[in-house]
Design an enzyme around this catalytic site. Sequence first.
Site, mmCIF file in Angstrom:
data_model
loop_
_atom_site.group_PDB
_atom_site.id
_atom_site.type_symbol
_atom_site.label_atom_id
_atom_site.label_comp_id
_atom_site.label_asym_id
_atom_site.label_seq_id
_atom_site.Cartn_x
_atom_site.Cartn_y
_atom_site.Cartn_z
ATOM 1 N N HIS A 1 -0.911 5.782 8.859
ATOM 2 C CA HIS A 1 -0.058 6.825 8.284
ATOM 3 C C HIS A 1 -0.753 8.192 8.261
ATOM 4 O O HIS A 1 -0.079 9.221 8.116
ATOM 5 C CB HIS A 1 0.333 6.460 6.857
ATOM 6 C CG HIS A 1 1.632 5.723 6.751
ATOM 7 N ND1 HIS A 1 2.815 6.211 7.257
ATOM 8 C CD2 HIS A 1 1.935 4.523 6.184
ATOM 9 C CE1 HIS A 1 3.789 5.353 7.002
ATOM 10 N NE2 HIS A 1 3.293 4.313 6.359
ATOM 11 N N ASP B 1 15.853 4.175 -1.916
ATOM 12 C CA ASP B 1 15.236 2.882 -2.249
ATOM 13 C C ASP B 1 16.153 1.719 -1.889
ATOM 14 O O ASP B 1 15.688 0.626 -1.553
ATOM 15 C CB ASP B 1 14.900 2.804 -3.738
ATOM 16 C CG ASP B 1 13.679 3.640 -4.120
ATOM 17 O OD1 ASP B 1 12.917 4.015 -3.212
ATOM 18 O OD2 ASP B 1 13.502 3.913 -5.316
ATOM 19 N N GLU C 1 0.443 5.339 1.334
ATOM 20 C CA GLU C 1 -0.427 6.164 2.161
ATOM 21 C C GLU C 1 -0.746 7.522 1.566
ATOM 22 O O GLU C 1 -0.822 8.522 2.304
ATOM 23 C CB GLU C 1 0.224 6.341 3.539
ATOM 24 C CG GLU C 1 1.539 7.113 3.556
ATOM 25 C CD GLU C 1 2.791 6.286 3.355
ATOM 26 O OE1 GLU C 1 3.879 6.788 3.675
ATOM 27 O OE2 GLU C 1 2.679 5.146 2.867
ATOM 28 N N GLU D 1 7.578 5.011 9.773
ATOM 29 C CA GLU D 1 7.118 3.627 9.681
ATOM 30 C C GLU D 1 7.039 2.900 11.021
ATOM 31 O O GLU D 1 6.122 2.112 11.243
ATOM 32 C CB GLU D 1 8.006 2.854 8.707
ATOM 33 C CG GLU D 1 7.929 3.359 7.271
ATOM 34 C CD GLU D 1 6.536 3.249 6.638
ATOM 35 O OE1 GLU D 1 5.644 2.624 7.247
ATOM 36 O OE2 GLU D 1 6.353 3.803 5.547
ATOM 37 N N GLY E 1 0.839 -1.188 0.000
ATOM 38 C CA GLY E 1 0.000 0.000 0.000
ATOM 39 C C GLY E 1 0.874 1.237 0.000
ATOM 40 O O GLY E 1 2.065 1.169 0.305
ATOM 41 N N HIS F 1 -2.564 -0.295 8.317
ATOM 42 C CA HIS F 1 -1.254 0.362 8.291
ATOM 43 C C HIS F 1 -1.328 1.702 7.572
ATOM 44 O O HIS F 1 -0.828 2.724 8.075
ATOM 45 C CB HIS F 1 -0.235 -0.555 7.604
ATOM 46 C CG HIS F 1 1.138 0.022 7.512
ATOM 47 N ND1 HIS F 1 2.082 -0.131 8.517
ATOM 48 C CD2 HIS F 1 1.743 0.767 6.545
ATOM 49 C CE1 HIS F 1 3.193 0.495 8.168
ATOM 50 N NE2 HIS F 1 3.028 1.047 6.973
ATOM 51 N N GLU F 2 -1.955 1.716 6.394
ATOM 52 C CA GLU F 2 -2.023 2.964 5.625
ATOM 53 C C GLU F 2 -2.891 4.002 6.338
ATOM 54 O O GLU F 2 -2.611 5.202 6.275
ATOM 55 C CB GLU F 2 -2.537 2.693 4.207
ATOM 56 C CG GLU F 2 -1.760 1.634 3.424
ATOM 57 C CD GLU F 2 -0.247 1.812 3.441
ATOM 58 O OE1 GLU F 2 0.221 2.952 3.612
ATOM 59 O OE2 GLU F 2 0.462 0.808 3.303
ATOM 60 N N TYR G 1 10.496 -0.213 9.958
ATOM 61 C CA TYR G 1 9.167 -0.637 10.406
ATOM 62 C C TYR G 1 9.250 -1.412 11.726
ATOM 63 O O TYR G 1 8.618 -1.047 12.721
ATOM 64 C CB TYR G 1 8.523 -1.547 9.359
ATOM 65 C CG TYR G 1 8.232 -0.931 8.015
ATOM 66 C CD1 TYR G 1 6.922 -0.652 7.634
ATOM 67 C CD2 TYR G 1 9.251 -0.647 7.112
ATOM 68 C CE1 TYR G 1 6.633 -0.107 6.392
ATOM 69 C CE2 TYR G 1 8.972 -0.098 5.868
ATOM 70 C CZ TYR G 1 7.671 0.169 5.513
ATOM 71 O OH TYR G 1 7.394 0.716 4.280
#
Length: 634
Positions: free
Chosen positions: A311, A387, A283, A330, A281, A307-308, A395
């Site tokens: 956010h 990235d 956010e 996160e 996902g 989770h999203e 997380y």
Amino acid sequence: YVEHHVLFSDPSSFATAAARVQHIHWNVKLDFDTKIIQGYVEHHVIFSDPENSPCEVVFDTKGLKISSVHLVEDGTPVTTLTYKVLAGNKKCDQLGEPLVVTFLKEQIKEDHVAIVRIEYETSPSSSAIQWLPPAQTAGKVHPYLFTQCQAIHARSMLPCQDTPSNKCTYSAVVIVPSPLVALMSALSTGSQDLEDGTIQYTFDQKVPVPSYLIALAVGALEKRDIGPRSAVWSEKEMVEAGAYEFAETEDFLQAGEEIAGPYVWGRYDILLLPPSFPYGGMENPMLTFVTPTLLAGDRSLVNVVAHEIAHSWFGNLATSKTWGHFWMNEGFTVFLERKILKKLRGSGCYNLAAMMGLKALEDSVNLFGMQHPFTCLCQDLSDCDPDDAFSSVPYEKGFNFLCYLQELVGGEELMNPFLKAHCEKYKYSVVESDGWKAFFLEYFQTKGVDKTKLDSIEWETWLNTPGMPHIAPTFDKTLINQAHNLAKEYVEDNKKPAKEDFESFSGLTEQIIVFLESLQALQEFEGKSEEAKAKWRLLLDDINKAFGFNDSRNSEIRFRWCTLCIRAEEESIYKQTSAFLGEQGRMKFLRPLYRDLFKTEKGTPIALETFEKYKTGYHGIAQKMVAKDLGVHL
């Protein structure tokens, strides 16, 4: 770049703090034939000290074709401004190129504000934009576009200060071919049919956001309302399945508000994307993007939506200042996500999720190496692509740190009000680890927490030491042990798998996932000899006969089942794995499966052939990362 500039202290951006963007207006037209977005962006810029510092604005760009830059007055471009695109960072070409726009002092108003319009077009290979031909959509008739700007890809979609250190409001005018629908991470304020067969959509985001949260999606989209402030958007072929799967969204929102405070964004809609979306996902404010791999048919994978939603407070409202402090987005979001799930589904679900997260953290740490700097919570991302650092570390190590702090200060009764205070202090702004540490200590000192307890927190170890958390977390292991023990009975006691063995389980899909991960751990422990692999092939065949994992449509189960079989070199799974890799582009599944397949003698050519066959259907970020894993050039 230029030494006398005051930087945002973000190594992932060329932008400077001497001039800061307050508002963005984006006016563009999409061309699906050329895969180009063309138009202009207007930046409302405020200069911190135009009398004593250079009257320059520095924007991040990547692969953009700039055609003109003008000063805007009363909505009209009036004066051509001098600009230059400089060479980027030779050590990391993913950072793109700085665009420097120069003003005269008299062009800056008394309030230190100026508006600059940049006319430009994107490259067809923009890393932020995925253009899908009709064949890669569910409907097979119309093309589709979606963007993914996190972490530093917004600069390939529009010139901007592409750093989370700066947040601003934005508005947009987007023209697309009829009958396509355009959506953004903003309030849709209207649409108008134009004479040339296109449709003009307008948007407004009044809450300040960082550039990575600017998002656009265009396709043959329909919506289904699923709550008083929520709807699911998708192609008609998937929209009903999405409406069913995400029906609990309002419950998640209300649980989040109870813990973290008011939801400030108004709408919370969900866009169910085509399979090539590289993440579970994203956010994007007011319009969470999700992968169709969540469509299990039984709402068992909607923790991603929780989770999203989390956010909305951590990341979107209170944002990590740079990508080096990504854990503050996160780790906090996972912390709230699991509190939401605990509130709605009980402590068993919470503990299962926490233990699964710990396993994911171990996997990431082992992959990087125990001493790798990317296994620290605070990371130095100088001269590298954020990235490359992406993993479960921010997380799950972040979550475990917050769990440790919660236990230390006295439990949820004290920690949950602190989460509200955190959001109140940092809302519409940014947060970094050192400043937050001072806030945390001051808050709990005023709440009467024993100073010796607070003094015992090893901040340096938690934040800046690589590897696993140095203090083991404590979670209830009842359901975990059930799954572990069944796996052990099969492997160590040679128990024959039977369908009724799952009858004692909780009914949570997460417990089956833990069972499969337990098998993976035992498989790893037993070694990789041919004899061991042969033994495992027989066992996995018996397990499949009992539980039918070969036929599962649950993506999380399929992923782990394929992993087990590949590591046992069960060649009958290779074709199924290749098909799974072609059905979706979620990096969580792609990267480990490609890596495991590539490691086996007969799987190596299959991995390379599969990637060659399906790579153009993956998002650019996924293409880049899988190619790196396989050692091939795009």
